[in-house]
Design a protein around this motif. Structure first.
Motif, PDB file in Angstrom:
ATOM      1  N   TYR A 171      42.180  69.941  88.636  1.00  0.00           N
ATOM      2  CA  TYR A 171      43.425  70.269  87.929  1.00  0.00           C
ATOM      3  C   TYR A 171      44.428  70.942  88.865  1.00  0.00           C
ATOM      4  CZ  TYR A 171      46.465  73.464  85.352  1.00  0.00           C
ATOM      5  OH  TYR A 171      47.545  74.205  84.922  1.00  0.00           O
ATOM      6  N   THR A 172      43.984  71.973  89.582  1.00  0.00           N
ATOM      7  CA  THR A 172      44.886  72.695  90.486  1.00  0.00           C
ATOM      8  C   THR A 172      45.397  71.776  91.587  1.00  0.00           C
ATOM      9  OG1 THR A 172      43.843  74.833  90.033  1.00  0.00           O
ATOM     10  CG2 THR A 172      45.040  74.631  92.110  1.00  0.00           C
ATOM     11  N   ASP A 173      44.539  70.917  92.103  1.00  0.00           N
ATOM     12  CA  ASP A 173      44.968  69.954  93.122  1.00  0.00           C
ATOM     13  C   ASP A 173      46.050  69.019  92.579  1.00  0.00           C
ATOM     14  OD1 ASP A 173      44.262  68.427  95.811  1.00  0.00           O
ATOM     15  OD2 ASP A 173      44.366  66.919  94.221  1.00  0.00           O
ATOM     16  N   SER A 174      45.895  68.572  91.337  1.00  0.00           N
ATOM     17  CA  SER A 174      46.908  67.681  90.753  1.00  0.00           C
ATOM     18  C   SER A 174      48.234  68.401  90.587  1.00  0.00           C
ATOM     19  CB  SER A 174      46.425  67.138  89.399  1.00  0.00           C
ATOM     20  OG  SER A 174      46.326  68.168  88.435  1.00  0.00           O
ATOM     21  N   VAL A 175      48.181  69.691  90.250  1.00  0.00           N
ATOM     22  CA  VAL A 175      49.403  70.493  90.113  1.00  0.00           C
ATOM     23  C   VAL A 175      50.076  70.653  91.477  1.00  0.00           C
ATOM     24  CG1 VAL A 175      50.247  72.805  89.607  1.00  0.00           C
ATOM     25  CG2 VAL A 175      48.638  71.708  88.047  1.00  0.00           C
ATOM     26  N   LEU A 176      49.280  70.932  92.513  1.00  0.00           N
ATOM     27  CA  LEU A 176      49.837  71.057  93.860  1.00  0.00           C
ATOM     28  C   LEU A 176      50.416  69.721  94.320  1.00  0.00           C
ATOM     29  CD1 LEU A 176      47.092  73.257  95.589  1.00  0.00           C
ATOM     30  CD2 LEU A 176      49.365  73.979  94.832  1.00  0.00           C
ATOM     31  N   GLY A 177      49.732  68.628  93.988  1.00  0.00           N
ATOM     32  CA  GLY A 177      50.245  67.309  94.349  1.00  0.00           C
ATOM     33  C   GLY A 177      51.593  67.027  93.718  1.00  0.00           C
ATOM     34  N   GLU A 178      51.765  67.412  92.470  1.00  0.00           N
ATOM     35  CA  GLU A 178      53.054  67.240  91.784  1.00  0.00           C
ATOM     36  C   GLU A 178      54.145  68.057  92.481  1.00  0.00           C
ATOM     37  OE1 GLU A 178      55.000  68.773  87.603  1.00  0.00           O
ATOM     38  OE2 GLU A 178      52.946  67.991  87.526  1.00  0.00           O
ATOM     39  N   TYR A 179      53.801  69.274  92.881  1.00  0.00           N
ATOM     40  CA  TYR A 179      54.748  70.147  93.578  1.00  0.00           C
ATOM     41  C   TYR A 179      55.152  69.540  94.926  1.00  0.00           C
ATOM     42  CZ  TYR A 179      56.085  74.118  96.562  1.00  0.00           C
ATOM     43  OH  TYR A 179      56.721  74.939  97.466  1.00  0.00           O
ATOM     44  N   PHE A 180      54.166  69.076  95.703  1.00  0.00           N
ATOM     45  CA  PHE A 180      54.472  68.477  97.007  1.00  0.00           C
ATOM     46  C   PHE A 180      55.320  67.222  96.860  1.00  0.00           C
ATOM     47  CE2 PHE A 180      50.282  70.508  98.401  1.00  0.00           C
ATOM     48  CZ  PHE A 180      50.931  71.595  98.967  1.00  0.00           C
ATOM     49  N   GLN A 181      55.035  66.420  95.834  1.00  0.00           N
ATOM     50  CA  GLN A 181      55.807  65.197  95.639  1.00  0.00           C
ATOM     51  C   GLN A 181      57.261  65.513  95.328  1.00  0.00           C
ATOM     52  OE1 GLN A 181      54.595  62.014  96.185  1.00  0.00           O
ATOM     53  NE2 GLN A 181      56.803  61.608  96.124  1.00  0.00           N
ATOM     54  N   LYS A 182      57.502  66.540  94.548  1.00  0.00           N
ATOM     55  CA  LYS A 182      58.880  66.950  94.250  1.00  0.00           C
ATOM     56  C   LYS A 182      59.596  67.393  95.526  1.00  0.00           C
ATOM     57  CE  LYS A 182      58.184  68.497  89.457  1.00  0.00           C
ATOM     58  NZ  LYS A 182      58.170  69.679  88.563  1.00  0.00           N
ATOM     59  N   LYS A 183      58.863  68.112  96.393  1.00  0.00           N
ATOM     60  CA  LYS A 183      59.462  68.551  97.654  1.00  0.00           C
ATOM     61  C   LYS A 183      59.792  67.355  98.541  1.00  0.00           C
ATOM     62  CE  LYS A 183      59.587  72.487  98.714  1.00  0.00           C
ATOM     63  NZ  LYS A 183      60.645  73.509  98.502  1.00  0.00           N
ATOM     64  N   LYS A 184      58.953  66.328  98.485  1.00  0.00           N
ATOM     65  CA  LYS A 184      59.245  65.110  99.256  1.00  0.00           C
ATOM     66  C   LYS A 184      60.432  64.363  98.668  1.00  0.00           C
ATOM     67  CE  LYS A 184      54.452  64.458 100.782  1.00  0.00           C
ATOM     68  NZ  LYS A 184      53.217  63.644 100.663  1.00  0.00           N
ATOM     69  N   ASP A 185      60.484  64.305  97.354  1.00  0.00           N
ATOM     70  CA  ASP A 185      61.564  63.561  96.694  1.00  0.00           C
ATOM     71  C   ASP A 185      62.931  64.173  96.955  1.00  0.00           C
ATOM     72  OD1 ASP A 185      59.687  61.822  95.703  1.00  0.00           O
ATOM     73  OD2 ASP A 185      59.604  62.726  93.697  1.00  0.00           O
ATOM     74  N   ASP A 186      62.996  65.487  97.098  1.00  0.00           N
ATOM     75  CA  ASP A 186      64.311  66.116  97.345  1.00  0.00           C
ATOM     76  C   ASP A 186      64.526  66.439  98.831  1.00  0.00           C
ATOM     77  OD1 ASP A 186      62.873  68.422  97.894  1.00  0.00           O
ATOM     78  OD2 ASP A 186      63.469  69.483  96.082  1.00  0.00           O
ATOM     79  N   ASP A 187      63.671  65.836  99.680  1.00  0.00           N
ATOM     80  CA  ASP A 187      63.818  65.935 101.145  1.00  0.00           C
ATOM     81  C   ASP A 187      63.707  67.361 101.680  1.00  0.00           C
ATOM     82  OD1 ASP A 187      64.176  63.167 101.408  1.00  0.00           O
ATOM     83  OD2 ASP A 187      66.325  63.342 100.965  1.00  0.00           O
ATOM     84  N   THR A 188      62.926  68.213 101.022  1.00  0.00           N
ATOM     85  CA  THR A 188      62.704  69.571 101.543  1.00  0.00           C
ATOM     86  C   THR A 188      61.286  69.748 102.083  1.00  0.00           C
ATOM     87  OG1 THR A 188      62.088  70.364  99.330  1.00  0.00           O
ATOM     88  CG2 THR A 188      64.417  70.594  99.982  1.00  0.00           C
TER      89      THR A 188
END
Length: 587
Positions: A457-474
């Motif tokens: 569960y925590t890994d999936s939450v971190l994955g969602e966070y990292f993907q958002k950072k990739k999507d907004d180029d940060t």
């Protein structure tokens, strides 16, 4: 009949007559004793439990001293004295048993002052989850005590008996100690929590068991409060020499060339995170697929063999070690002792020498373990508390909040994020953690299955966070440091040590341009190595580089932590030594 036989018979008859006349009081004393004994039975270090002769003697000592003190305060009113004594012993015992089942240690006295941590209802779940079948001892003891109390007709204590029994027990105890040690001079331990090398081997867990509650807690804490310092001038000079040697040794280190200054830095401290979950695959499920993907990316440093160095403070100790490079106090809650200290912590260095804004997001109230105050000591200017109702925030909520908050932070920023969903115990899944239906092996306990489900569960939450950072180029402009605060406790998981990789912790450093030719340590490391590693990442030339070693300097790396190093850390904290020693050169 021989004279000695007549004497023995007379004494035996008098003892039996006394017990017959006072069986109710003796029964209530037994109930108080059982409360204290059960606490030690549960919480004492396993290597000491088998040696019961001296501990039983100290349990009797504590029982009679407690009744004697309360009896004097109550002016020898029997029922009041016994009711109060039994209640104190029951409460003290139960609190220590619950605390042990959460943190594997007796509850330190300093923790009793942290009642603000009980705000909300989160702690009820932990208390209920800590109850075991053997705790029926408490219920039986209460019933037995009430029965004896109701049979008591005496209103006041017999002062002769009241004085004679404690004096007899105490006299026997002093005699036993003197015979065993051939001296009475060391009877009262005077180095409770001391940090000088000669006393650093003091073990509070053993001391509470073998010296008893009154000697180890009450007496020693009174001694501590009556002194301005635990250190002699000679010991202080010894500490200064150790510090000077540490500073000189740091001058020979290899300098890490790839500075990350200018990039944003996000440090994610994951609750109770074991490296055993890394690369673990159960059927079609990877337990931590998102972190695994990061681990196998170019330029990422990963080490799954980090040893924990925490002490009494658990999560707050893990945070303290990473921020300061010091070891926590061995026998006290460190976070309580450093609120007025000066410490050249990593956030302060980032802010003052590199121009970073500094932030932390916590899943608790800001008063929990003094987060609001201790982070000011670390040099963190902005604290965000994300609380759902009266309980800890889920990892999903805190990571979503963190992502949105980072959009508002002044760059470059240092943002520290604490998670909570993986906190033990694991008898059931926590609220907000879905069941992923993973078919775990039969040799995994239900607790370990729930733990790994929560890791997923925590890994999936971190994955969602990292993907958002990739999507907004940060993402590429951010260095991520992912670590555990401490291990998931063995008694919560109910598995063999080998399955949990001996409870070692992971460390990830992402986007720090770590290349194959970087001289990195890939074998076992310590939590104390995080701080000097972070300093290397920003190219800091701070004279204070912590008590560990940078993972980017394999040539000079030393794993073992010496007793001198432990004692030095204790001294620095207790004496607020950074205010007194010229070792905090600004980078």
């Amino acid at each position: 009949m021989k004279f000695t036989d007549r004497i023995n018979n007379t004494i035996t008859q008098k003892i039996l007559a006394f017990l017959k006349a006072n069986w109710q009081c003796v029964g209530m004393l037994v109930a108080i004793f059982v409360n204290i004994a059960y606490m030690h039975y549960v919480a004492a270090p396993r290597e000491y439990v088998g040696k019961w002769i001296i501990p039983i003697e100290m349990m009797l000592f504590d029982t009679f001293v407690l009744v004697a003190i309360v009896g004097l305060i109550s002016l020898l009113r029997l029922k009041i004295a016994y009711i109060v004594s039994f209640s104190i012993s029951l409460l003290w015992s139960f609190i220590n048993v619950v605390y042990f089942r959460c943190f594997e240690q007796y509850m330190p006295v300093s923790a009793f002052m942290e009642t603000s941590n009980l705000a909300g209802t989160w702690w009820i779940e932990y208390v209920v989850g800590s109850v075991r079948t053997t705790d029926i001892v408490y219920l039986v003891g209460i019933i037995f005590f009430v029965f004896c109390l109701k049979q008591t007709t005496r209103k006041t204590m017999n002062w002769k008996v009241y004085l004679a029994l404690p004096v007899l027990i105490i006299a026997c105890h002093f005699a036993t100690y003197t015979i065993k040690n051939k001296s009475i001079s060391g009877y009262f331990p005077n180095n409770y929590g001391a940090g000088f090398i000669s006393g650093y081997d003091f073990d509070m867990e053993r001391q509470v068991l073998y010296a008893g509650i009154f000697r180890s807690h009450v007496y020693c804490n009174i001694c501590k409060l009556s002194k301005n310092s635990s250190y002699s001038d000679k010991e202080k000079e010894e500490m200064r020499q150790l510090m000077s040697g540490l500073v000189e040794k740091n001058k020979t280190r290899n300098v890490y060339e790839n500075s990350i200054v200018g990039k944003n830095v996000v440090i994610i401290i994951v609750e109770s995170y074991l490296s055993a979950s890394s690369d673990l695959k159960i059927g079609e499920y990877e337990i931590t697929p998102n972190l695994n993907a990061l681990k196998h990316t170019d330029g990422v440093y990963f080490n799954g063999n980090m040893r924990q160095n925490i002490a009494k403070g658990e999560s707050s100790d893990g945070q303290f070690i990473a921020m300061t490079g010091l070891l926590p106090l061995k026998n006290d809650l460190t976070v309580v002792k450093i609120l007025k200290n000066k410490i050249p912590a990593f956030p302060a260095i980032m802010r003052d020498s590199c121009g970073y804004s500094t932030h932390i997001t916590v899943p608790t109230r800001p008063t929990f373990w003094h987060q609001q105050d201790v982070n000011k000591v670390y040099g963190i200017d902005s604290l965000y508390s994300v609380v759902t109702g009266n309980n800890f925030t889920t990892d999903e909520e805190i990571m979503r909040f963190s992502y949105e908050k980072e959009k508002q932070m002044q760059e470059p920023y240092l943002h520290i994020i604490l998670t909570a969903s993986m906190h033990g115990g694991y008898d059931v899944l926590r609220k907000g953690v879905p069941n992923f239906g993973i078919s775990f092996p039969d040799n995994y306990s239900q607790q370990y299955k729930n733990y790994l489900n929560t890791c997923h569960y925590t890994d999936s939450v971190l994955g969602e966070y990292f993907q958002k950072k990739k999507d907004d180029d940060t993402f590429e402009n951010t260095v991520f440091v992912i670590m555990a605060d401490h291990e998931a406790h063995k008694q919560y998981l109910n598995i063999d040590d080998s399955i949990a990789n001996d409870y070692k912790l992971p460390l990830y450093i992402v986007n720090a341009a770590v290349t194959p030719d970087t001289n990195c340590v890939t074998s076992d490391i310590n939590q104390t190595d995080i701080f000097p590693t972070l300093l290397d990442l920003i190219g800091s030339d701070s004279e204070w580089r912590g008590l560990g070693h940078s993972v980017f300097d394999k040539e000079h790396y030393v794993l073992e932590i010496s007793p001198e190093t432990e004692a030095l850390s204790e001294y620095i904290i207790r004496e607020d030594a950074f205010r007194k020693l010229a070792i905090t050169k600004e980078p």
